[in-house]
Design a protein around this motif. Structure first.
Motif, PDB file in Angstrom:
ATOM      1  N   VAL A  59       0.858  -1.179   0.000  1.00 35.90           N
ATOM      2  CA  VAL A  59       0.000   0.000   0.000  1.00 35.90           C
ATOM      3  C   VAL A  59       0.893   1.227   0.000  1.00 35.90           C
ATOM      4  CG1 VAL A  59      -1.717   1.288   1.317  1.00 35.90           C
ATOM      5  CG2 VAL A  59      -1.811  -1.212   1.263  1.00 35.90           C
ATOM      6  N   TRP A  76      -5.870   8.834   4.360  1.00 41.72           N
ATOM      7  CA  TRP A  76      -5.828   7.945   3.203  1.00 41.72           C
ATOM      8  C   TRP A  76      -6.914   6.879   3.317  1.00 41.72           C
ATOM      9  CZ3 TRP A  76      -4.965   2.696   2.933  1.00 41.72           C
ATOM     10  CH2 TRP A  76      -4.756   2.176   1.663  1.00 41.72           C
ATOM     11  N   GLN A  79     -10.365   8.239   2.599  1.00 46.12           N
ATOM     12  CA  GLN A  79     -10.573   8.442   1.161  1.00 46.12           C
ATOM     13  C   GLN A  79     -10.940   7.127   0.473  1.00 46.12           C
ATOM     14  OE1 GLN A  79      -6.929  10.197  -0.223  1.00 46.12           O
ATOM     15  NE2 GLN A  79      -7.379  12.203   0.676  1.00 46.12           N
ATOM     16  N   TRP A  80     -10.262   6.039   0.840  1.00 48.02           N
ATOM     17  CA  TRP A  80     -10.546   4.749   0.225  1.00 48.02           C
ATOM     18  C   TRP A  80     -11.902   4.213   0.645  1.00 48.02           C
ATOM     19  CZ3 TRP A  80      -9.178   2.343  -3.916  1.00 48.02           C
ATOM     20  CH2 TRP A  80      -7.997   2.724  -4.540  1.00 48.02           C
ATOM     21  N   ARG A  83     -14.350   5.967  -1.523  1.00 50.37           N
ATOM     22  CA  ARG A  83     -14.287   5.438  -2.887  1.00 50.37           C
ATOM     23  C   ARG A  83     -14.955   4.072  -2.991  1.00 50.37           C
ATOM     24  NH1 ARG A  83      -8.074   6.622  -4.763  1.00 50.37           N
ATOM     25  NH2 ARG A  83      -8.183   8.876  -4.554  1.00 50.37           N
ATOM     26  N   LEU A  84     -14.639   3.187  -2.044  1.00 51.33           N
ATOM     27  CA  LEU A  84     -15.191   1.823  -2.089  1.00 51.33           C
ATOM     28  C   LEU A  84     -16.701   1.822  -1.833  1.00 51.33           C
ATOM     29  CD1 LEU A  84     -12.356  -0.136  -0.285  1.00 51.33           C
ATOM     30  CD2 LEU A  84     -12.884  -0.120  -2.730  1.00 51.33           C
TER      31      LEU A  84
END
Length: 89
Positions: A59, A76, A79-80, A83-84
């Motif tokens: 990662v 971080w 943010q993921w 997004r997911l």
């Protein structure tokens, strides 16, 4: 000392395992050519793992100079997650 933990018993067991290593590796190579793709894939992965070439997850977290390291990771991850969760909807 006696029983399974006796040095001579441990040494004999180690010898038997080492003697079985070449035939076991040869069998894995044979299994790679299996008609069943799943078996071939598992054999290939086992061979690569034992050769030290296993796949590793890596990662990359971009550095943000204005945040301490822990908060960089936290930002971080947030943010993921966004997004997911957006991809799942």
């Amino acid at each position: 000392m006696h029983g399974g933990s006796a040095p001579q018993v441990v040494a004999a067991a180690r010898r038997r395992l080492l003697e079985a290593a070449d035939p076991a590796a040869a069998r894995l190579v044979e299994l790679m050519a299996s008609d069943d793709e799943r078996i071939g894939l598992r054999a290939a992965r086992d061979i690569l793992d034992r050769a030290g070439l296993a796949a590793h997850a890596r990662v990359e977290i971009p550095e943000q100079d204005d945040l301490p390291p822990f908060e960089q990771v936290e930002a971080w991850a947030e943010q993921w997650i966004v997004r997911l969760s957006g991809a799942a909807s």
